[in-house]
Scaffold this active site. Structure first.
Site, mmCIF file in Angstrom:
data_model
loop_
_atom_site.group_PDB
_atom_site.id
_atom_site.type_symbol
_atom_site.label_atom_id
_atom_site.label_comp_id
_atom_site.label_asym_id
_atom_site.label_seq_id
_atom_site.Cartn_x
_atom_site.Cartn_y
_atom_site.Cartn_z
ATOM 1 C CB SER A 1 -10.737 25.840 -25.661
ATOM 2 O OG SER A 1 -11.027 24.986 -26.743
ATOM 3 C CG ASN A 2 -8.260 21.188 -26.751
ATOM 4 O OD1 ASN A 2 -8.228 21.042 -27.973
ATOM 5 N ND2 ASN A 2 -9.255 20.703 -26.012
ATOM 6 C CG HIS A 3 -3.370 25.018 -29.031
ATOM 7 N ND1 HIS A 3 -3.679 26.301 -29.408
ATOM 8 C CD2 HIS A 3 -2.584 25.127 -27.937
ATOM 9 C CE1 HIS A 3 -3.091 27.156 -28.594
ATOM 10 N NE2 HIS A 3 -2.423 26.466 -27.683
ATOM 11 C CB SER A 4 -8.290 19.933 -30.955
ATOM 12 O OG SER A 4 -8.850 19.177 -32.009
ATOM 13 C CB ALA B 1 -9.006 17.668 -28.214
#
Ligand code: CTP
Ligand code: CA
Length: 225
Positions: A33-36, A100
């Site tokens: 995943s990502n930090h959005s 994102a």
């Protein structure tokens, strides 16, 4: 309590907004995943409600409550986000892709927890996810379609390229190389890019920015009709 403005700039229009990260599982306990944070997409949803729109917010996993009067659809993966985005798309007037989205997902999801092996190097196999905003913008009944481009260099030229490649009507370019703006932050500074205009919006809160963006979007939407 006033529900929403009957004669706001977006009165009677249906808007879909994607927000937050997607999460791509590897096994029952792990994901990519990502930090959005989802803050920008949620702020846009609130601003669109204030302008009188009917808003569907297609959201990845975030720590935010659903804004009042918004229909929130919670999803996990990019494939689920695409499916939820397509639901009701033929009645959608404006599509805003703020999520994102993970560009790739694991080629397969292990049924059981992946065990640590003896090897020092482990290889993961990933496959490209569908491009949600490009899929929407390729439709014959394409809504007015807006994307975001978070870049760390050559911000405007990359954004322009995405505008053209994805057949968007507008892209909101965001320089995320500067600390304190953009990704996972409360403030943002952007350039709004269309085929014939560039509008700079200096650093401000995401809520204030959302109101400004919704004003610009509704003006451009109307001139496009
Ligand atoms: N986007 C999307 N579906 C994807 C990837 C991106 O809908 N699978 C949307 C994002 O929501 C954003 C826009 O496309 O509105 C640009 O996303 P970005 O990640 O900047 O573009 P990519 O085409 O993925 O290019 P790259 O990550 O290589 O910069
Ligand atoms: Ca990407």
């Amino acid at each position: 309590v006033a529900k929403q403005f009957d004669n706001g700039a977006l009165s009677g229009l249906n808007i879909h907004i994607t927000a937050g990260p997607t999460r791509e599982p590897l096994d029952p306990v792990r994901y990519i995943s990502n930090h959005s944070s989802g803050k920008m997409g949620y702020a846009l949803a609130e601003a669109a409600i204030d302008a009188g729109a009917n808003v569907k917010l297609i959201s990845g996993p975030v720590n935010l409550p659903a804004p009042a009067h918004v229909e929130r659809v919670s999803i996990t993966t990019a494939e689920d986000m695409l499916e939820a985005s397509l639901e009701g798309i033929s009645n959608c007037n404006i599509f805003i892709a703020c999520a994102a989205v993970a560009d790739y997902r694991p080629t397969s999801i292990a049924e059981h927890k992946i065990k640590k092996g003896n090897e020092e190097i482990m290889e993961l196999h990933l496959v490209k996810n569908p491009d949600i905003v490009a899929t929407i913008a390729a439709r014959v009944d394409k809504p007015f379609t807006i994307g975001f481009a978070a870049e760390t260099r050559d911000v405007l030229s990359y954004a322009q390229g995405k505008l053209e490649r994805k057949n968007l009507d507008m892209i909101i370019a965001n320089d995320v190389s500067q600390a304190g703006i953009g990704f996972n932050s409360d403030e943002n500074a952007v350039t709004l890019v269309t085929r014939d205009t560039h509008i700079e919006i200096p650093q401000t809160s995401k809520r204030q920015l959302a109101t400004l963006l919704i004003e610009q979007i509704s003006q451009l939407y109307k001139t496009s009709k």
